[in-house]
Design a protein around this motif. Sequence first.
Motif, PDB file in Angstrom:
ATOM      1  N   MET A  73     -10.080  54.562  22.874  1.00 15.10           N
ATOM      2  CA  MET A  73      -9.320  53.605  22.075  1.00 15.10           C
ATOM      3  C   MET A  73      -8.405  52.797  22.983  1.00 15.10           C
ATOM      4  O   MET A  73      -7.906  53.291  23.995  1.00 15.10           O
ATOM      5  CB  MET A  73      -8.459  54.324  21.030  1.00 15.10           C
ATOM      6  N   ILE A  74      -8.158  51.552  22.597  1.00 15.80           N
ATOM      7  CA  ILE A  74      -7.165  50.715  23.253  1.00 15.80           C
ATOM      8  C   ILE A  74      -6.320  50.060  22.175  1.00 15.80           C
ATOM      9  O   ILE A  74      -6.855  49.419  21.257  1.00 15.80           O
ATOM     10  CB  ILE A  74      -7.797  49.630  24.142  1.00 15.80           C
ATOM     11  N   LEU A  75      -5.008  50.246  22.256  1.00 15.88           N
ATOM     12  CA  LEU A  75      -4.090  49.510  21.390  1.00 15.88           C
ATOM     13  C   LEU A  75      -3.706  48.232  22.125  1.00 15.88           C
ATOM     14  O   LEU A  75      -3.030  48.272  23.152  1.00 15.88           O
ATOM     15  CB  LEU A  75      -2.856  50.348  21.071  1.00 15.88           C
ATOM     16  N   ALA A  76      -4.166  47.090  21.605  1.00 12.56           N
ATOM     17  CA  ALA A  76      -4.005  45.810  22.293  1.00 12.56           C
ATOM     18  C   ALA A  76      -2.770  45.094  21.775  1.00 12.56           C
ATOM     19  O   ALA A  76      -2.789  44.481  20.709  1.00 12.56           O
ATOM     20  CB  ALA A  76      -5.254  44.949  22.085  1.00 12.56           C
ATOM     21  N   ASN A  77      -1.691  45.170  22.533  1.00 16.24           N
ATOM     22  CA  ASN A  77      -0.467  44.450  22.209  1.00 16.24           C
ATOM     23  C   ASN A  77      -0.216  43.285  23.156  1.00 16.24           C
ATOM     24  O   ASN A  77       0.831  42.643  23.070  1.00 16.24           O
ATOM     25  CB  ASN A  77       0.747  45.395  22.277  1.00 16.24           C
ATOM     26  N   ARG A 133      -6.582  37.674  22.663  1.00 19.60           N
ATOM     27  CA  ARG A 133      -7.406  36.452  22.760  1.00 19.60           C
ATOM     28  C   ARG A 133      -8.782  36.780  23.328  1.00 19.60           C
ATOM     29  O   ARG A 133      -9.809  36.268  22.856  1.00 19.60           O
ATOM     30  CB  ARG A 133      -6.703  35.415  23.638  1.00 19.60           C
ATOM     31  N   HIS A 134      -8.817  37.627  24.350  1.00 15.07           N
ATOM     32  CA  HIS A 134     -10.083  37.997  24.984  1.00 15.07           C
ATOM     33  C   HIS A 134     -11.023  38.642  23.967  1.00 15.07           C
ATOM     34  O   HIS A 134     -12.212  38.289  23.903  1.00 15.07           O
ATOM     35  CB  HIS A 134      -9.812  38.964  26.144  1.00 15.07           C
ATOM     36  N   VAL A 135     -10.503  39.564  23.183  1.00 16.86           N
ATOM     37  CA  VAL A 135     -11.338  40.323  22.242  1.00 16.86           C
ATOM     38  C   VAL A 135     -11.708  39.493  21.019  1.00 16.86           C
ATOM     39  O   VAL A 135     -12.848  39.547  20.540  1.00 16.86           O
ATOM     40  CB  VAL A 135     -10.603  41.613  21.823  1.00 16.86           C
ATOM     41  N   ASN A 159     -14.302  36.468  24.235  1.00 19.45           N
ATOM     42  CA  ASN A 159     -15.506  37.308  24.312  1.00 19.45           C
ATOM     43  C   ASN A 159     -15.790  37.955  22.957  1.00 19.45           C
ATOM     44  O   ASN A 159     -16.238  39.104  22.889  1.00 19.45           O
ATOM     45  CB  ASN A 159     -15.328  38.382  25.392  1.00 19.45           C
ATOM     46  N   ALA A 160     -15.536  37.208  21.902  1.00 23.92           N
ATOM     47  CA  ALA A 160     -15.657  37.758  20.547  1.00 23.92           C
ATOM     48  C   ALA A 160     -17.064  38.261  20.249  1.00 23.92           C
ATOM     49  O   ALA A 160     -17.243  39.213  19.474  1.00 23.92           O
ATOM     50  CB  ALA A 160     -15.246  36.705  19.514  1.00 23.92           C
ATOM     51  N   ALA A 161     -18.083  37.653  20.858  1.00 24.64           N
ATOM     52  CA  ALA A 161     -19.462  38.066  20.585  1.00 24.64           C
ATOM     53  C   ALA A 161     -19.715  39.508  21.002  1.00 24.64           C
ATOM     54  O   ALA A 161     -20.649  40.147  20.496  1.00 24.64           O
ATOM     55  CB  ALA A 161     -20.437  37.135  21.297  1.00 24.64           C
ATOM     56  N   ASN A 162     -18.902  40.034  21.916  1.00 23.25           N
ATOM     57  CA  ASN A 162     -19.088  41.412  22.382  1.00 23.25           C
ATOM     58  C   ASN A 162     -18.329  42.424  21.536  1.00 23.25           C
ATOM     59  O   ASN A 162     -18.430  43.629  21.788  1.00 23.25           O
ATOM     60  CB  ASN A 162     -18.637  41.543  23.841  1.00 23.25           C
TER      61      ASN A 162
END
Length: 465
Positions: free
Chosen positions: A66-70, A76-78, A82-85
């Motif tokens: 897991m990664i908590l992205a703050n 933006r990357h996710v 690179n939303a398709a991934n």
Amino acid sequence: MTSGTVMGSDSPRDILGFIPAYPARHERRLPLLQLLKTLRQNAIGTYTREAFERDIIVYRLGFKPMILANHPDLIRHVMLDNAANYERDPVGKRMLEPGLGKGLLTSEGAEWKRQRRMMAPIFQPRRLAGFAEIMTDYSAALAEKLVALPQGQSIDMAEQMMLLTLDIIARTMFGADAATDVSAVGAAMDRYQITVRPNIPDLLGLPRWVPRPDAREGQRALAEMDSIINSLIRRRRDSGNPGSDLLGLLLTARDDETGSVLDDREVRDQMATFFLAGHETTATALAWIWYLLSHAPAVETKLHAELDTVLDGRPATYADYDRLIYTRMVIEEAMRLYPPAHTTARQAVAADRFGDIEIPAGTMVVVSPWIMHRHRLYWQNPDTFDPENFAPENAAARRRYTYLPFGAGPRICIGQGFAMIEAVLILATLAQKLRARLVPGAVVTPVAKITLRPSPDLLMTIQPR
């Protein structure tokens, strides 16, 4: 932390310093069993203090990376670059798909793109302008009802906002079938939502045949809802007159690239999605606004001043939306503190990398507006109710991807324009006529269901203006 008022001596913004209640923040991660239990009861009650202080946290839930992205750049990357991934997380899809099917919230890839193309014309400004009068008319009727209550009588404002937005979404979706018992659809959706909680079998990735608590009650609620919606679809198709409401627009929607139309199941799934997103989320945001205004008379006074100046006693209209600047600021600040869509997550399809952080395939990346909107790195006095956060100059200076009430990237909520217009017109219409005050001694806590609801009832008394 308990609710309170923080007063300062120098800054005018400190005068507006109500700190609303929120679940306690733990000093360290909960043990696994306690964590799973708390996730099921109230997901936002699982976070540690460091979640609101660090930008990226890498951990495991059981065997799941897991990664908590703050960090705004990672978000933006996710969600964009690179939303398709990154697909919607399987736990969330398993929770939502039984009720929402393969609609915009749950579909992926080419099918999602097709649906998005077909739905976009429905939410163009010219369409939204046509719905504004419905929003104002129902709001005015509720204002009249509330100000007529006996003095001192309490009423559940969260329930009133649910009923109001239910009336509005029913009229905008099923206007040509006004006799339909849409309240039964709302009741069934509400019963279904109560059953939609993270189950331990889902969190642990166990197969679908493992029993889930509340599954039967959820299935019964869905059957009732589908019976009404499916009969509406059949009746409208058989009539040969699709109508100009949202149902009619769905029935006539066409993909410009392929010429395809929606079949009955697809129409049902989009209706269920719109019903939830267009009813539940706005009602929840409005409930929290009344709670916050009850504790912040300086904010309420400024709100009333704008309404008196802009509207001068007349009903609000679509044309007033851009002029009700402070009204929007109040709404945006309430959604910062209490974002209806409190958490989203994406799962990496293939291995990825962000800076020096490896993201293996299958990693769950959690993006939590609940955390981002109160994060110490990106907000001054993050737990304080202060609409000045959204003054035009402050909003322009804010870093992108730190405020996410409608998501971000290609999958940003398609109905955000509808939701904001509805919230502004409802708040303007009601606040013109009344004040709402939390009953003395009431303790209100945010509980994370599909949306971030106040719990228990939001009991308030009404004071006519």
